[in-house]
Structure formats: C-alpha cells, structure tokens
Design a protein around this motif. Structure first.
Motif, mmCIF file in Angstrom:
data_model
loop_
_atom_site.group_PDB
_atom_site.id
_atom_site.type_symbol
_atom_site.label_atom_id
_atom_site.label_comp_id
_atom_site.label_asym_id
_atom_site.label_seq_id
_atom_site.Cartn_x
_atom_site.Cartn_y
_atom_site.Cartn_z
ATOM 1 N N LEU A 267 0.830 -1.203 0.000
ATOM 2 C CA LEU A 267 0.000 0.000 0.000
ATOM 3 C C LEU A 267 0.867 1.256 0.000
ATOM 4 O O LEU A 267 0.564 2.235 -0.703
ATOM 5 C CB LEU A 267 -0.899 0.011 1.235
ATOM 6 N N LYS A 268 1.923 1.227 0.787
ATOM 7 C CA LYS A 268 2.814 2.387 0.887
ATOM 8 C C LYS A 268 3.362 2.774 -0.481
ATOM 9 O O LYS A 268 3.610 3.962 -0.753
ATOM 10 C CB LYS A 268 3.965 2.064 1.841
ATOM 11 N N ARG A 269 3.529 1.804 -1.340
ATOM 12 C CA ARG A 269 4.098 2.046 -2.674
ATOM 13 C C ARG A 269 3.030 2.198 -3.753
ATOM 14 O O ARG A 269 3.333 2.273 -4.932
ATOM 15 C CB ARG A 269 5.055 0.899 -3.014
ATOM 16 N N GLY A 270 1.765 2.219 -3.317
ATOM 17 C CA GLY A 270 0.685 2.436 -4.256
ATOM 18 C C GLY A 270 0.402 1.275 -5.176
ATOM 19 O O GLY A 270 -0.140 1.466 -6.275
ATOM 20 N N LEU A 271 0.717 0.053 -4.757
ATOM 21 C CA LEU A 271 0.437 -1.107 -5.593
ATOM 22 C C LEU A 271 -0.999 -1.588 -5.380
ATOM 23 O O LEU A 271 -1.435 -1.742 -4.234
ATOM 24 C CB LEU A 271 1.401 -2.246 -5.277
ATOM 25 N N PRO A 272 -1.747 -1.835 -6.439
ATOM 26 C CA PRO A 272 -3.033 -2.507 -6.282
ATOM 27 C C PRO A 272 -2.809 -3.865 -5.645
ATOM 28 O O PRO A 272 -1.830 -4.547 -5.948
ATOM 29 C CB PRO A 272 -3.537 -2.650 -7.717
ATOM 30 N N VAL A 273 -3.714 -4.278 -4.772
ATOM 31 C CA VAL A 273 -3.530 -5.503 -4.003
ATOM 32 C C VAL A 273 -4.646 -6.491 -4.314
ATOM 33 O O VAL A 273 -5.823 -6.121 -4.363
ATOM 34 C CB VAL A 273 -3.504 -5.204 -2.492
ATOM 35 N N ILE A 274 -4.266 -7.731 -4.507
ATOM 36 C CA ILE A 274 -5.227 -8.832 -4.513
ATOM 37 C C ILE A 274 -4.843 -9.731 -3.353
ATOM 38 O O ILE A 274 -3.724 -10.242 -3.297
ATOM 39 C CB ILE A 274 -5.185 -9.615 -5.838
ATOM 40 N N CYS A 275 -5.755 -9.893 -2.404
ATOM 41 C CA CYS A 275 -5.428 -10.667 -1.206
ATOM 42 C C CYS A 275 -6.651 -11.454 -0.762
ATOM 43 O O CYS A 275 -7.757 -11.280 -1.280
ATOM 44 C CB CYS A 275 -4.927 -9.760 -0.084
ATOM 45 N N THR A 276 -6.448 -12.297 0.226
ATOM 46 C CA THR A 276 -7.554 -13.022 0.840
ATOM 47 C C THR A 276 -8.069 -12.237 2.044
ATOM 48 O O THR A 276 -7.480 -11.238 2.465
ATOM 49 C CB THR A 276 -7.125 -14.418 1.304
ATOM 50 N N PRO A 286 -7.602 -1.740 2.891
ATOM 51 C CA PRO A 286 -8.935 -1.126 2.917
ATOM 52 C C PRO A 286 -9.690 -1.379 1.618
ATOM 53 O O PRO A 286 -9.089 -1.619 0.565
ATOM 54 C CB PRO A 286 -8.637 0.368 3.109
ATOM 55 N N ASP A 287 -11.004 -1.318 1.700
ATOM 56 C CA ASP A 287 -11.830 -1.446 0.512
ATOM 57 C C ASP A 287 -11.441 -0.354 -0.485
ATOM 58 O O ASP A 287 -11.204 0.792 -0.112
ATOM 59 C CB ASP A 287 -13.306 -1.317 0.866
ATOM 60 N N GLY A 288 -11.385 -0.723 -1.736
ATOM 61 C CA GLY A 288 -11.022 0.229 -2.778
ATOM 62 C C GLY A 288 -9.560 0.223 -3.139
ATOM 63 O O GLY A 288 -9.171 0.762 -4.179
ATOM 64 N N ALA A 289 -8.726 -0.398 -2.276
ATOM 65 C CA ALA A 289 -7.287 -0.475 -2.562
ATOM 66 C C ALA A 289 -6.925 -1.774 -3.251
ATOM 67 O O ALA A 289 -5.785 -1.940 -3.680
ATOM 68 C CB ALA A 289 -6.487 -0.335 -1.271
ATOM 69 N N GLY A 290 -7.876 -2.680 -3.335
ATOM 70 C CA GLY A 290 -7.597 -3.966 -3.950
ATOM 71 C C GLY A 290 -8.842 -4.808 -4.020
ATOM 72 O O GLY A 290 -9.936 -4.368 -3.652
ATOM 73 N N LEU A 291 -8.678 -6.029 -4.464
ATOM 74 C CA LEU A 291 -9.755 -7.002 -4.510
ATOM 75 C C LEU A 291 -9.455 -8.090 -3.493
ATOM 76 O O LEU A 291 -8.323 -8.572 -3.402
ATOM 77 C CB LEU A 291 -9.875 -7.598 -5.909
#
Length: 351
Positions: A267-276, A286-291
C-alpha cells in the motif's frame, strides 16, 4: 527502580519473516526510546519442539535478573507450560502475532494441543501485545484474554517511493516465506486458469523454512509456461525494494495473517492488491485499494486476477486508493511507544 526488560524469541532473530522483522524493529525502537531491553534467544524448533528444548528456554527466562519484564514472542510462549511460566516469578507480557493453532497444515490433535497450551500460557501474562485488532478480538473470544489486558501495537511502515506500475505485460509480485499458510499452491492453481492472459509472477521469500512445500510449489510452477513464475528466495532489503518498484500488482494468497506487513508495504508504494480475507489481511487492505477473496478458493482468486490484469484503468483506480491508504499508515515509533507504556505499567505493578 529502573525498568529492565527482555524480548525473548525462538530461533534466529534474523530469520526473514514478517514476525521476526517486527521483533527486530520493535527491539531497536524500544532501545531508541531509552528502554533497557535486551534480546533473549530461547532456542530453535518452536512451537513444536522437544521437552528438553522447552526446559532450556525456561532456564534462560529464569536466569534473568529478578524483576525483569519478560516480553515473550508468542511463537515460543504458547508452547511453554503455564505452571513453569508462573513459577518464574517475573512480570510476563505475551507478544502474539497470530495464535499458533491457526497455522495452516496442522492436524486436529496438534491444533487442539497448541490451542490449549497457548490459552494457559496467556492466562499467566499480565498483559498481551497484539499486532492487529482482529487478533485482539480473537484472543478475547477464544482464549479468555480480557480486552483491558491487550495492547495494540501495529507494525510500522517506512517512507517509500510510489511504484510506477507501468509494466506490459503486467508484473505480479508476492512476498512471503514459502510455507503452507502463505497459499502459493492456491495462487499457482489460479494462475493456471489464466493461460490466455499475459503476465509474470515473482515470488520473494525464504525457500528453506519448509522444503517440502517449496519443492511442491516449484513443481507446480514448472507446469506453467516457461518464464511465467520465478521463486527468487529471500532477498536483501534493497533487492526487495527493487521488486516492489518493478511490480504492477501485489498478490497475497495467504490462508491467515496476523497483520500482513507486506500488504502495508505494498500500500505504501501504491500497488493494487489482490489478497484473501484470512485473519487480519482483509482489514489491513482497505476497501477500494484492492480485490479481496476468501482464502483457499482458486477460482475466486483467478477471477480477481483476471479482472485486474485485463483492466489498466482499474489498476490505476486501485493504485490511487492504495497509495492514499499507505500514506496514512503508522510509523514504527507509534507501536513502540504503546509497547513501552505496557512494559512500564506491568513492571511498575510488579515492583
């Protein structure tokens, strides 16, 4: 009376995992705050170790000076007999990254033994430090730890530049030791369903903590087209930073996380995240930062990956939210101050 404390941990403090990184950094931050705290190694093999190793660890704790506050990493604490912990006669604070019984791959008998042992050990503690709100809730609900006894000390994140995220094909990055809990088998299953899409995956993380798992996922990766997946092992900090900067999407298929420090770093580096949503991971991102998808479900993970790989505009929207969330994350000194206050309170009460 001057407060004296130790941070007791199993194994090697330089082990390249998030839990050990947390312990190393908090030890340094607590010293920087002026606290008289020293590292205390308890030996290898925890939590599933021999009675002899347990005895040696207890002897090392007992050898500390009277009145020393014992801050004991949960990887060892939960395996130590409660009656022996109580007999130490030292102020005791547990440091729980995540409960031992929630490690992936345990049989039911081992899981039950670890749960009972950790519950008893935590009952001996005057305070418990946790690294995520979800762990605090879990300890209250399932381990009998009073909420008033819990201190939340989130991991910190250092300043870092935003990743460009301009790769074509899309470059996926995963960071974490190759052990069952990290779910790399599920990730590779998901990626095998995306043969029509261009992408690459780099996995950074220790390959020697569970050789059988490393061999299995290596064989699984070999069945994908050549060059799609690379397991590069543990890297030095500068190399890890280079990996973040070279990535377009961060993927984290873990079954359970006590916090997920690498998620915060992404997140600190602004990468979109896909996680469980395993453990604290769903709250760390947080919601909106990834799927986010349920742990262990390869079809759902594949669907999320397909969506993000195929849609550049979606990646940019997720990146913007991730970068804003990363800017609001706490620093290491914030957590260290919370731990220092807890140690002072417990030490003062004991004296």
């Amino acid at each position: 009376m001057t407060l004296r404390a130790v941070l007791a941990f199993p194994g090697d403090l330089d082990t390249p995992t998030g839990g050990y990184a947390y312990d190393r950094r908090m030890l340094a931050e607590l010293k920087a705050l002026g606290l008289d705290i020293a590292p205390l190694p308890l030996g290898a093999g925890f939590p599933l170790t021999s009675p002899e190793a347990v005895g040696r660890a207890l002897d090392r704790l007992a050898a500390t000076a009277a009145g020393t506050v014992l801050l004991v990493d949960g990887l060892a604490l939960g395996a130590l007999p409660a009656h022996r912990l109580a007999a130490l006669g030292r102020p005791l604070v547990g440091l729980v990254h995540h409960p031992l019984a929630l490690e992936t791959g345990l049989d039911l008998e081992t899981r039950a033994l670890l749960e009972a042992s950790e519950r008893a050990a935590l009952a001996c503690c005057q305070a418990v430090v946790v690294t995520a709100p979800s762990t605090a809730r879990l300890l209250a609900a399932d381990y009998g730890v009073a909420p008033a006894a819990v201190t939340l000390a989130l991991p910190g994140t250092a300043a870092a530049p935003r990743a460009p995220g301009d790769g074509d094909p899309v470059r996926l990055l995963a960071i974490g030791s190759v052990i069952p809990r990290k779910g790399y088998d599920v990730l590779l299953d998901a990626l095998a369903r995306l043969g029509d899409l261009p992408f690459s995956l780099t996995v950074v993380g220790a390959l020697d903590l569970d050789p059988a798992t490393a061999a299995a996922v290596g064989a699984q990766a070999a069945r994908l087209p050549e060059g799609r997946v690379r397991f590069v092992g543990a890297l030095a900090p500068a190399q890890v930073e280079a990996a973040y900067q070279a990535a377009d999407v961060f993927v984290h298929p873990s079954f359970y996380e006590g916090y997920g420090m690498v998620l915060a770093e992404a997140l600190k580096r602004g990468l979109p995240v896909i996680c469980t949503t395993g453990g604290a991971a769903g709250e760390t991102v947080p919601d909106g930062a990834g799927l986010k998808v349920p742990p262990g479900e390869a079809p759902a993970l594949a669907a999320a990956l397909r969506q993000v790989i195929a849609d550049r505009a979606l990646r940019r929207r997720l990146s913007d939210v991730a970068f804003a969330a990363g800017a609001a994350l706490p620093g290491w000194a914030d957590g260290a101050r919370a731990i220092a206050a807890t140690l002072a309170r417990v030490g003062g009460r004991a004296s």
